[in-house]
Design a protein around this motif. Structure first.
Motif, PDB file in Angstrom:
ATOM      1  N   ASP A  25      24.406 -18.630  37.538  1.00 11.72           N
ATOM      2  CA  ASP A  25      23.812 -18.511  36.360  1.00 11.72           C
ATOM      3  C   ASP A  25      24.026 -16.879  36.150  1.00 11.72           C
ATOM      4  OD1 ASP A  25      20.846 -20.452  36.404  1.00 11.72           O
ATOM      5  OD2 ASP A  25      22.866 -20.928  35.749  1.00 11.72           O
ATOM      6  N   THR A  26      23.837 -16.044  37.287  1.00  9.04           N
ATOM      7  CA  THR A  26      24.114 -14.557  36.685  1.00  9.04           C
ATOM      8  C   THR A  26      25.645 -14.284  36.643  1.00  9.04           C
ATOM      9  OG1 THR A  26      22.126 -14.118  38.447  1.00  9.04           O
ATOM     10  CG2 THR A  26      23.705 -12.327  37.997  1.00  9.04           C
ATOM     11  N   ARG A  28      27.772 -16.236  35.489  1.00  3.89           N
ATOM     12  CA  ARG A  28      28.277 -16.958  34.127  1.00  3.89           C
ATOM     13  C   ARG A  28      27.604 -15.862  32.958  1.00  3.89           C
ATOM     14  NH1 ARG A  28      25.884 -22.497  33.513  1.00  3.89           N
ATOM     15  NH2 ARG A  28      24.068 -21.203  32.908  1.00  3.89           N
ATOM     16  N   LEU A  29      26.524 -15.486  33.245  1.00  3.31           N
ATOM     17  CA  LEU A  29      25.827 -14.723  32.268  1.00  3.31           C
ATOM     18  C   LEU A  29      26.561 -13.147  32.232  1.00  3.31           C
ATOM     19  CD1 LEU A  29      23.373 -15.623  30.676  1.00  3.31           C
ATOM     20  CD2 LEU A  29      22.214 -13.878  31.727  1.00  3.31           C
ATOM     21  N   ASP A 129      17.997 -23.943  31.939  1.00  3.22           N
ATOM     22  CA  ASP A 129      18.661 -22.977  33.087  1.00  3.22           C
ATOM     23  C   ASP A 129      17.841 -21.859  32.885  1.00  3.22           C
ATOM     24  OD1 ASP A 129      20.199 -25.269  34.000  1.00  3.22           O
ATOM     25  OD2 ASP A 129      22.219 -24.272  33.189  1.00  3.22           O
ATOM     26  N   GLU A 131      18.043 -17.999  33.644  1.00  4.85           N
ATOM     27  CA  GLU A 131      18.990 -16.952  33.712  1.00  4.85           C
ATOM     28  C   GLU A 131      18.349 -15.459  33.865  1.00  4.85           C
ATOM     29  OE1 GLU A 131      20.052 -16.656  29.557  1.00  4.85           O
ATOM     30  OE2 GLU A 131      20.942 -18.509  29.570  1.00  4.85           O
ATOM     31  N   GLU A 132      19.134 -14.540  34.511  1.00  7.54           N
ATOM     32  CA  GLU A 132      18.560 -13.182  34.635  1.00  7.54           C
ATOM     33  C   GLU A 132      18.983 -12.368  33.450  1.00  7.54           C
ATOM     34  OE1 GLU A 132      20.112  -9.917  37.405  1.00  7.54           O
ATOM     35  OE2 GLU A 132      17.963 -10.379  38.204  1.00  7.54           O
ATOM     36  N   ARG A 133      17.947 -11.809  33.077  1.00  6.57           N
ATOM     37  CA  ARG A 133      18.089 -10.956  31.767  1.00  6.57           C
ATOM     38  C   ARG A 133      17.669  -9.319  32.209  1.00  6.57           C
ATOM     39  NH1 ARG A 133      19.467 -13.273  26.185  1.00  6.57           N
ATOM     40  NH2 ARG A 133      20.291 -15.166  26.662  1.00  6.57           N
ATOM     41  N   PHE A 152      14.797 -18.003  29.866  1.00  9.68           N
ATOM     42  CA  PHE A 152      15.761 -19.030  29.076  1.00  9.68           C
ATOM     43  C   PHE A 152      15.462 -18.295  27.625  1.00  9.68           C
ATOM     44  CE2 PHE A 152      13.134 -22.170  27.385  1.00  9.68           C
ATOM     45  CZ  PHE A 152      11.894 -21.964  28.485  1.00  9.68           C
TER      46      PHE A 152
END
Ligand code: MTE
Length: 318
Positions: A25-26, A28-29, A129, A131-133, A152
């Motif tokens: 996820d990281t 991808r983000l 999913d 995610e990290e923000r 998310f």
């Protein structure tokens, strides 16, 4: 930050994110968004470790927001909190919230929607999913942090319940349980804590429902098991430990609007040009730094969100 409080006074995992999924996820983000910068401290404690256990700060290299600002220490993020249901003191919630029951937990989403649904917290983590923000958080008390959230976009949950065309606002509510949350016995504040967003603000891709920070589940004092994070607004909009989300037609009255209507408006966008009656908002104290830094319009997210307020007088709609 409460109205009658002196400024000096205020101011588990059923479906845990696997490391593989986290890194997927990281990556991808980071590739997908300029807002985010992939970062995970090398020394993140194991999920089994005590949430309040201190551990060394993450290495700053590569651990920064998109402006290059380093993450705030984990100890500060989890040790210096605002959670009035437990205490008006910054260190109080860490101890007083430690035994908050966060599982089982459910979030009822209803009101002006075609498909109302009560989500179990495990369902929320499995459906969306995580995610990290990395977001800046700016408190109206004029301190700030940089926090790596896990969560998310709220938009995804709202799309699932299908708001009707009459839905114009979203109203959020924190758990009301004075036995677990002794601060709720303080009759000055009209608990439960309530917050609200306009529907387009709630649907904005920056608006997050957070279930964790620093790569692990949220600690109780930070709003476990699920809270809102709206990075361009003052921190008080980011309501903790949510049990209810309602789609409504009228602007909700938040706890702060009800407590101090002259001090707290509905929008609460970070704005260095509009002072709070008790705090200038021109500068801020970044926790962990000495001195002060200039506060950025919309907390530095102006390019992403200014269009939401086109034509509005932000001194009137504060
Ligand atoms: N949510 C609830 N339910 N109760 C609170 O007292 N405090 C708000 C917000 N959300 C609060 C809340 C304020 S004033 C701020 S600045 C942020 O949470 C702080 O988040 P943090 O303690 O995780 O840094």
């Amino acid at each position: 930050m409460g109205v009658p409080i002196k400024p000096s006074e205020i101011t588990p995992e059923a479906v845990y994110i696997s490391r593989r999924r986290f890194f997927r996820d990281t990556a991808r983000l980071a590739a997908a968004s300029l807002i985010l910068s992939a970062c995970r401290p090398k020394n993140t404690p194991s999920p089994a470790a005590d949430a309040s256990a201190a551990y060394p700060a993450p290495a700053a290299t590569g651990c920064a927001d998109e402006l290059g600002d380093a993450l705030t220490d984990y100890q500060d993020v989890t040790g210096y909190t605002n959670y009035y249901e437990f205490s008006t003191d910054k260190s109080g919630p860490t101890r007083l919230a430690a035994n908050l029951t966060t599982s089982p937990w459910s979030v009822a989403v209803s009101g002006l929607v075609d498909q109302p649904h009560t989500f179990d917290i495990d369902e929320i983590k499995a459906l969306f999913d995580q995610e990290e923000r990395i977001y800046r958080m700016r408190c109206v008390e004029a301190w700030s942090m940089v926090i790596p959230w896990i969560g998310f976009p709220l938009k995804k949950l709202l799309e699932l319940v299908k708001p009707t065309s009459d839905a114009k606002f979203v109203r959020f509510e924190t758990l009301y349980d004075p036995e677990q949350m002794p601060g709720q016995k303080n009759s000055f504040f009209p608990f439960p804590y309530v917050e609200g967003l306009r529907l387009d603000e709630a649907m904005h891709s920056l608006t997050l429902l957070a279930t964790g920070l620093y790569g692990r589940d949220l600690s109780p004092q930070n709003g476990a098991p699920v809270r809102l994070v709206v990075p361009w607004k003052y921190g008080f909009k980011s309501i903790k430990s949510i049990v209810k989300i309602d789609l409504v037609s009228e602007m909700p009255v938040s706890l702060w609007m009800a407590s101090g209507p002259n001090e707290y408006g509905f929008y609460a966008n970070v704005n260095p040009n509009v002072p709070h009656p008790r705090w200038s908002q021109a500068t801020e104290r970044r926790i962990g730094e000495s001195g002060r830094r200039d506060t950025l319009m919309f907390n530095g997210y102006e390019d992403e969100v200014a269009s939401l307020y086109a034509g509005m007088d932000l001194a009137v709609n504060f």
